[in-house]
Design a protein around this motif. Structure first.
Motif: not given
Length: 136
Positions: A26-29, A53-73
């Motif tokens: 879900e997070r990857m999607t 706006e770029f920085l906010e969107l970039d941070e939103e992308c990171e916030a979405i995917i970071e928990p998944a990265i943490f879990y997998v690693v």
């Protein structure tokens, strides 16, 4: 010695408060849906609003995917033979390689800006979370 599967779960880290296996896809999607929008800022980073706006969107992308990265690693580090986590890790690597093209312009465009403008960003309270980035 017991294998990991033979050890009681109460002795293992519970990462599901951060992310679960079911949430990874879900997070990857969601990341794949949002990340391409970062490309829309190319050629527009000459004013504070676009940069913010770029920085906010970039941070939103990171916030979405970071928990998944943490879990997998973390799961891979506790069981390197886990084929499911190896597959998810490879999927994430490919996803990041693909999505890197959406932001390759960012630093080169900032480098073209006058130093005085970068100094304004550093001094601006709206950019306080990014001042170290701009100082570098």
């Amino acid at each position: 010695m017991k294998t990991r599967n033979e050890i009681d779960n109460k002795y293992k880290w519970d990462l599901t408060d951060i992310c679960s296996l079911a949430q990874i896809d879900e997070r990857m999607t969601e990341y794949k849906r949002l990340a391409p929008k970062l490309a829309s800022f190319a050629g527009k980073l000459h004013d504070k609003v676009a940069i913010k706006e770029f920085l906010e969107l970039d941070e939103e992308c990171e916030a979405i995917i970071e928990p998944a990265i943490f879990y997998v690693v973390r799961e891979m580090s506790t069981n390197i033979a886990d084929v499911t986590m190896q597959k998810k890790y490879r999927e994430m690597e490919l996803m990041f390689q693909e999505s890197a093209k959406y932001t390759t312009y960012f630093v080169p465009e900032l480098n073209k800006l006058p130093t005085s403008f970068i100094q304004e960003l550093i001094a601006d309270p709206d950019f306080v979370d990014h001042d170290m980035f701009f100082k570098d």
